[in-house]
Every structure is written in structure tokens, then in C-alpha cells.
Write an enzyme that holds these catalytic residues in place. Sequence first.
Site, short mmCIF file in Angstrom:
data_model
loop_
_atom_site.label_atom_id
_atom_site.label_comp_id
_atom_site.label_asym_id
_atom_site.label_seq_id
_atom_site.Cartn_x
_atom_site.Cartn_y
_atom_site.Cartn_z
N HIS A 405 -2.74 -2.18 3.75
CA HIS A 405 -3.36 -2.47 2.45
C HIS A 405 -4.76 -3.05 2.59
CE1 HIS A 405 -2.99 -2.22 -1.75
NE2 HIS A 405 -1.71 -2.53 -1.85
N ASP A 409 -5.40 1.71 -0.72
CA ASP A 409 -4.76 1.24 -1.94
C ASP A 409 -3.81 2.32 -2.46
OD1 ASP A 409 -6.16 -1.24 -2.00
OD2 ASP A 409 -7.91 -0.19 -2.77
#
Length: 435
Positions: A405, A409
Site C-alpha cells: 500500500h 492503491d
Amino acid sequence: MAVEQMTMPQLGESVTEGTISKWLVSVGDTVNKYDPIAEVMTDKVNAEVPSSFSGVIKELTAEEGDTLAVGEIICKVEVGGSAETEAPAQAETPAAEKTAREPVQEQDQSNKKRYSPAVLRLAQENDIDLTQVNGTGAGGRITRKDLQQLIEGGTIPKAVETVNQAPVAAEKPAPSAQKETLAAPAPAKPATTQGAAVTAQPGDVEIPVTGIRKAIAANMLRSKHEAPHAWTMMEVDATNLVEYRNSLKNEFKQKEGFNLTFFAFFVKAVAQALKEFPQINSMWAGDSIIQKKDINISIAVATDDALFVPVIKHADEKTIKGIAREISELAGKVRAGKLSADDMKGGTFTVNNTGSFGSVQSMGIINYPQAAILQVESIVKRPVVMNNGMIAVRDMVNLCMSLDHRVLDGLICGRFLARVKEIIEQTSKETTSIY
């Protein structure tokens, strides 16, 4: 005659250390340049290390089982000498060290506080005060064999006040030691603490952890600790793909000599989608994100006791047939123990065929330092509501993606997976060529 030093080579991208599993030479042996001198294990590959020089082995500065950082000295080679003139002198060296160990140590203690990761781990596991250990390695260096002898003999030196002293010995080595052990896996201490709480009971089978299993554990732990994992899944209708592949598989095997697997179609679809969504083909580099130009797909291949990730390089430029051939060849190399360091280099994205053993949903650990891994699950027949409201039995497969992350995304990963889904669902005799 000059004495040259050989160091631990870097046997793969992101590899920072290697474990000497077996020496193929001894002190006094004559070697030619490129002759194999040792077998080395990393978290990515088992490989033979070739000699960088022609000459006579002067000294082996590491023991079998020692883990050394890339660039650390593993042996010394005297170049320009002959076996006849050098071998006798070398043969006497070990005996001289045994009979005069203390004087030798008094003369040279330069490596006394240079601890390898393997020595540090063993010291932490057995609460050994390294400052009280006399090393038999070059320059007074403490080897793993030194500690094993202490443990087996029941003469473990411990600090006077264990609570206060032991952490100092294990965690605050001299500056030179900190430099040498920089590549040691950070999670080693928590891992040993957790292991120490488990004791074997009567009837239990205690299985020693192999070097390669330790390396896999360290790399997986590093990935989980450094990369914040997120996860997403998409359901795909692979009915047309199944029908197309099944119509070709027998003729293909007879003609080409290897199997046309479903996995080859998925790898090709992923490679095509990565070309359209290059953000996925990236790596975290601290102050920047590196978007890789080449699309090199790592594929997970398991043996009974280990997991390897060889690489299909430039997968976007290969046909489905070409990818199927490479899958077959790389899997064969893994199972025959012939995988080379080059076979493991350069991976930018990993595809794991978890469906091969019946899994329908899983959360993969990212293959560090890549930014994502895709699990292709088992293709199963399920009743599905079609667009016309009718219910039909379809061949369905789940695609499960773990992502870093820091780099990616949900939006971009959702679009990427949707594109892979589209390619798979549109695969058919009319639209897709395997050549």
C-alpha cells in the site's frame, strides 16, 4: 606471491547475504579460475560460487553454515604459486593453529568482535556472552562451530548478571560488528523468542530447520514487516478459456512435448495487463517509487520443503506457447535442483498458481521488493446467474491480489484486475492465438 580475497557474491536482486552450505575445496587445494569452490544458499536460490582466481586455497575464513553479508570475505587464494610448493605449507597450518591457538589469538584479534548473523542468532538463542568466547577464526573471529562446541560441551559463558549483561553483548557490538551484521534479518530476535516458548513433548517429532527454510522465513517476515499489505479479490468466468484450452491440450502435448497449462494463459494475461498498467510493475525505494521497464514475471514453484520463484523474463513479448515452455523448463530445473542464480534475477511481479493444489481463496505475501503478487486459484464449476437472468453452470476462478500500500492503491489495482478478468473472459478460439 599475492594473496587475493574472495568475497560473498550477490546471487540475486535484493539478496544481501548468503549461507555457505558446503565447501567444495579445502586449504591447500589448487583451483582454476571459474572452478566451483562452495555451495551457497540465499532466500532466493542455491548456487555454486566459482573461484575468481587461479591459485592455491590459502584460508577458508568461514565455516559451513555461516551466513555472511554480500562483500564479506569467504576465503583467500594465493595466486602465482604451484600446488607442489604451496600445499605442504598449507597442510601444516591447521595443526599449528591447534597447538598454538592462544599465541595466535594474542597476535591478531582484529576480527574478535566481527560477528556473522549466524553467530549472533546462535548466541541469542543460547544466551551466550560473546565477549567471553575465544574465536578460532581468522583474526580471532568467533565462528558458529566455536559456539556449537560450547553448547555441546555444556560450557556456555554467561554474563554475571544475565538480565543486565546479555542484551549488551547481543545488541551492542563494537562499531565494526554493527557494520558486518547490517544485513542480518531484523526479525531474528522476535522469531527466536517465539520459538523458545515451544517445547517438544514425548511422542513429538522435532524437525531441524534447514538453511533454506530459515532464509525463506527471514524474507517473508521482512516483506510483512516492511510492506503494508492490502488485499483484493475478483471473480472471473473462465468457461471460454477452459473450453479452448481443453480442445488444444492433447494435440499440443503431442506436437510440442510439454503441457499447455491454464497457468500459461493467466501469466500471459497478467503480462498484457502490466503493460497497460505500468504502475503495478513498480518497487518501493524509500524516497522514490521505481517503475520497472521490463515485465519479468516471477512464478512460485514449490518442492516438498522449499519454495522458489524463478523468473519468466520479458513475458509481455512471449506467446502463450513460449510462456508454457518456460513454465515447464523452470519447474523442471527447480525439482532437479538445477536452478541458477540468473533464473531468479530481475522479477518485477509474481504470479502464484495456488489453484494447483485446490485452493479457492488465499492471501499471498508479497515477493520483496516487488509491489504485488497475484494468486490464481482453482477453477471450479459453480451455478452463476447470467445477464438474461438464467442460471448456468460456469467455470469460475478467483484472482486474489496482495499489494504494497506504499506503492499501490485500491483504484489502480481494481482497474488492473478488471483488465486481467476481461482478457481471460474473452479468451477463445476466435480471439486468442497460442503461437
